[in-house]
Design a protein around this motif. Sequence first.
Motif, mmCIF file in Angstrom:
data_model
loop_
_atom_site.group_PDB
_atom_site.id
_atom_site.type_symbol
_atom_site.label_atom_id
_atom_site.label_comp_id
_atom_site.label_asym_id
_atom_site.label_seq_id
_atom_site.Cartn_x
_atom_site.Cartn_y
_atom_site.Cartn_z
ATOM 1 N N LEU A 47 -5.140 -0.956 1.436
ATOM 2 C CA LEU A 47 -3.692 -0.860 1.582
ATOM 3 C C LEU A 47 -3.214 -1.814 2.666
ATOM 4 N N ALA A 48 -2.136 -2.558 2.364
ATOM 5 C CA ALA A 48 -1.679 -3.652 3.235
ATOM 6 C C ALA A 48 -2.836 -4.636 3.410
ATOM 7 N N THR A 66 -8.885 -1.954 -5.420
ATOM 8 C CA THR A 66 -7.506 -2.347 -5.713
ATOM 9 C C THR A 66 -6.851 -2.715 -4.389
ATOM 10 N N ALA A 67 -6.179 -3.862 -4.359
ATOM 11 C CA ALA A 67 -5.524 -4.333 -3.139
ATOM 12 C C ALA A 67 -4.017 -4.239 -3.311
ATOM 13 N N VAL A 68 -3.344 -3.609 -2.365
ATOM 14 C CA VAL A 68 -1.886 -3.511 -2.369
ATOM 15 C C VAL A 68 -1.354 -4.189 -1.116
ATOM 16 N N GLU A 69 -0.402 -5.098 -1.290
ATOM 17 C CA GLU A 69 0.121 -5.903 -0.176
ATOM 18 C C GLU A 69 1.585 -6.236 -0.444
ATOM 19 N N ALA A 89 1.773 -5.702 -5.743
ATOM 20 C CA ALA A 89 2.840 -5.638 -4.752
ATOM 21 C C ALA A 89 3.156 -4.175 -4.465
ATOM 22 N N GLY A 90 3.320 -3.857 -3.185
ATOM 23 C CA GLY A 90 3.651 -2.489 -2.834
ATOM 24 C C GLY A 90 3.543 -2.272 -1.338
ATOM 25 N N ILE A 95 3.220 3.400 -2.829
ATOM 26 C CA ILE A 95 1.993 2.799 -3.357
ATOM 27 C C ILE A 95 2.063 2.759 -4.882
ATOM 28 N N PRO A 96 1.852 1.597 -5.501
ATOM 29 C CA PRO A 96 1.989 1.470 -6.954
ATOM 30 C C PRO A 96 0.736 1.902 -7.705
ATOM 31 N N LEU A 97 0.289 3.131 -7.449
ATOM 32 C CA LEU A 97 -0.868 3.703 -8.130
ATOM 33 C C LEU A 97 -0.525 5.127 -8.548
#
Length: 248
Positions: A47-48, A66-69, A89-90, A95-97
């Motif tokens: 995350l980030a 999964t990478a969220v940034e 993106a998120g 969080i887009p999950l």
Amino acid sequence: MADDLHRARSFGARAAEYAEHRPDYPAEGVCWALAAATRDVRQVLDLAAGTGKLTGGLLALGLEVTAVEPDGGMRVELARRLPGVDVRAGTAEEIPLPAGSVDAVLVGQAFHWFDADAALTEIARVLRPGGAVGALWNAEDRNAEWVAGLLEVSGTSVSNVEPDDLLFPAHPLFAPPEETAFRHTHRRTVGSLGETFATHSRMLVIDDTERAAVLGRIRDYLAARQETAGGEFDMPLVTKVVRATLGS
């Protein structure tokens, strides 16, 4: 809050330099964070994720990541360096999950930018029962005399984020957080350590004149120290790690 948001969004314009010059995270610290889970860990959210400094370490452990940034420039650099990773993106607060989709959520060098309570609530939503959340921060080891001197000459008009300021609060959905630290190093030269400092938010948000002056002081200091003047050297770091387990 506006100043924090400005600093948090300052990295994207220097994404390539961030990826090139920021340190990774010690594997033992990453594993310690993951060990808070009371279930098998196979699917992990970074995350980030920035440019993927932590993502790469998780992949090396054989995990599905999964990478969220939130920053587009950072996402582009992550995808370029780690092709095949699912990059989305998120934000930590959105969080887009789907719910219950990962076994652990790790955060490298970013939790202090979050709305902590909202982020932990959202992290709890995407975790499976018994999942873990962990946050890691690399910081210069002030116990080394030459490093303490370096931090003195590298000060700017914008305050630094100090290890003691990095808060990971208790949250009703998680067991009480645990904290420890791991020693780490980053192989550098006079020039490349200056480039590392140039990627810090307190350097990115100051004006060009002040930035040039600070980087000049850093180069002069390192060139005059016997520990650093002779070529490559190890920059001593301390990696703070905080972890918590999702309650039942």
